[in-house]
Design a protein around this motif. Sequence first.
Motif, short mmCIF file in Angstrom:
data_model
loop_
_atom_site.label_atom_id
_atom_site.label_comp_id
_atom_site.label_asym_id
_atom_site.label_seq_id
_atom_site.Cartn_x
_atom_site.Cartn_y
_atom_site.Cartn_z
N ASN A 186 0.87 -1.11 -0.05
CA ASN A 186 0.04 0.18 0.02
C ASN A 186 0.92 1.29 0.14
OD1 ASN A 186 -2.46 1.40 0.25
ND2 ASN A 186 -2.29 1.64 2.44
N GLY A 187 1.86 1.17 -0.83
CA GLY A 187 2.63 2.43 -0.99
C GLY A 187 4.10 2.39 -0.09
N GLN A 188 3.98 1.39 0.68
CA GLN A 188 5.14 1.61 1.71
C GLN A 188 6.59 1.60 0.91
OE1 GLN A 188 2.80 -0.97 1.67
NE2 GLN A 188 2.27 -1.66 3.67
N ARG A 189 7.48 2.19 1.72
CA ARG A 189 9.01 2.43 0.86
C ARG A 189 9.60 1.32 1.34
NH1 ARG A 189 10.47 6.50 3.76
NH2 ARG A 189 8.74 6.33 5.17
N VAL A 190 10.24 0.78 0.21
CA VAL A 190 11.27 -0.42 0.34
C VAL A 190 12.55 -0.09 -0.40
CG1 VAL A 190 11.81 -2.90 -0.13
CG2 VAL A 190 9.30 -2.05 0.38
N LEU A 191 13.58 -0.20 0.51
CA LEU A 191 15.01 -0.10 0.06
C LEU A 191 15.80 -1.30 -0.26
CD1 LEU A 191 17.49 1.81 -0.91
CD2 LEU A 191 17.97 1.71 1.75
N MET A 205 19.00 6.24 4.13
CA MET A 205 18.22 6.14 5.44
C MET A 205 18.46 7.44 6.12
SD MET A 205 20.09 2.52 6.14
CE MET A 205 19.97 1.08 5.15
N THR A 206 19.50 8.06 5.99
CA THR A 206 19.49 9.44 6.87
C THR A 206 18.55 10.48 6.18
OG1 THR A 206 22.01 9.07 6.85
CG2 THR A 206 21.21 11.22 7.38
N ASP A 207 18.20 10.41 5.06
CA ASP A 207 17.62 11.57 4.58
C ASP A 207 16.24 11.28 4.65
OD1 ASP A 207 19.74 12.91 3.83
OD2 ASP A 207 19.84 12.21 1.73
N ASN A 208 15.80 9.87 4.41
CA ASN A 208 14.00 9.57 4.39
C ASN A 208 14.16 7.91 4.73
OD1 ASN A 208 11.64 9.41 4.26
ND2 ASN A 208 11.70 9.44 2.02
N ARG A 256 24.13 -3.26 11.27
CA ARG A 256 24.43 -2.72 12.35
C ARG A 256 24.15 -1.11 12.53
NH1 ARG A 256 28.45 -6.66 11.90
NH2 ARG A 256 28.08 -8.25 13.29
N LEU A 257 24.61 -0.56 11.42
CA LEU A 257 24.59 0.88 11.14
C LEU A 257 23.19 1.50 11.20
CD1 LEU A 257 27.66 1.48 8.80
CD2 LEU A 257 27.54 2.50 11.01
N LEU A 258 22.34 0.53 10.28
CA LEU A 258 20.97 1.08 10.20
C LEU A 258 20.36 0.81 11.49
CD1 LEU A 258 18.12 1.17 8.82
CD2 LEU A 258 18.18 -1.36 8.50
N ARG A 259 20.41 -0.17 12.25
CA ARG A 259 19.91 -0.11 13.63
C ARG A 259 20.10 0.95 14.72
NH1 ARG A 259 15.59 -2.65 12.35
NH2 ARG A 259 15.64 -4.99 12.12
N ARG A 260 21.37 1.77 14.40
CA ARG A 260 21.95 2.89 15.10
C ARG A 260 21.39 4.01 14.52
NH1 ARG A 260 28.25 1.12 14.90
NH2 ARG A 260 28.06 -0.78 16.12
N GLN A 261 20.68 3.99 13.59
CA GLN A 261 20.08 5.41 12.93
C GLN A 261 18.88 5.67 13.60
OE1 GLN A 261 21.01 7.49 10.20
NE2 GLN A 261 22.79 6.21 9.29
N LYS A 262 18.60 6.88 13.62
CA LYS A 262 17.43 7.38 14.24
C LYS A 262 16.07 6.73 13.25
CE LYS A 262 14.71 11.36 15.78
NZ LYS A 262 14.35 12.82 16.02
N GLY A 263 15.24 6.29 14.06
CA GLY A 263 14.16 5.52 13.40
C GLY A 263 14.36 4.24 12.53
N GLY A 264 15.57 3.78 12.75
CA GLY A 264 15.91 2.37 12.14
C GLY A 264 15.89 1.35 13.21
#
Length: 293
Positions: A168-173, A209-212, A233-241
Amino acid sequence: MPDSSHKPNETRPLTPQDVENFLPPTTTGPLEDSLPWVIEFRIVGTVSTIQMQVSETMLIGRGDSAKGVYPAVDLGAYGGHTQGVSRQHAVVLVKDQRIQIRDLGSVNGTRLNGHALEPNIEYRLRHGDELEIGQMRLQVRFVVVPTMGANDTMAGAAIQEIIAQTGNGQRVLVVEDDASVARVFELALKHAGFLVTVMESGVAALGIMTDNMPDLVILDLLLPDMNGHDLVRLLRRQKGGEHIGVIVCSGATGGFQSGKAAEAGADVFLGKPVSMEQLLKAVHELLQRPSPH
């Protein structure tokens, strides 16, 4: 049309038109031979799976070097002789951009989804079908593998017909440096209803990931600039990740790699080659998880 001279409980061979009418239209669509696919036969009742790169002609039968018979799908090693598999039992072929199967006049016949096939007549073979080669039952899957050279137009036509819209339009990287695999994943996810961004390196993915921050990430372990475990690991440390879904999809299979991915913070580990149904099922389940907030 069924022959009215047959009794209702009498078995009769199925015509190609019967097959088209019998199968639900949403089960699968055409598979293009230019796509990076293998055809996978899972032997029902066992843990055995036979995988073959899709080619123009694939013989199914029992190997016999004395008679010069070397099938692409050799069922002899799986008890084919005792289960009524002929040496040259059937052939799977690519014709008119579709996968077809033809019984070669075998002694014990071929059945498709429980229906007998007329010898030497071609029938459409679809993802999810079940074949009976003699008394041996095989489940059919089409699986994507990392091979270069996919044709985008043909790939889109094939994938569009076999994938239901669940997003339903979810964003996938997607973080994948193999262009053909990344393109097939992108097409499949778009047709399933997701907004897809593809990056071929870990650094580029971190910038996104940093921008959006996306709603879900699918990544390979072997990236050109970093290890996929480090990217998780870096993703999990990001805000919102901290809580977004992470699927590792890698040819580096095995319990060790799966464990390392989980330790790094991945939610799901899928080994390549991976079927589209496996990938989309994992995506759907992760996106349906209750939010920790």
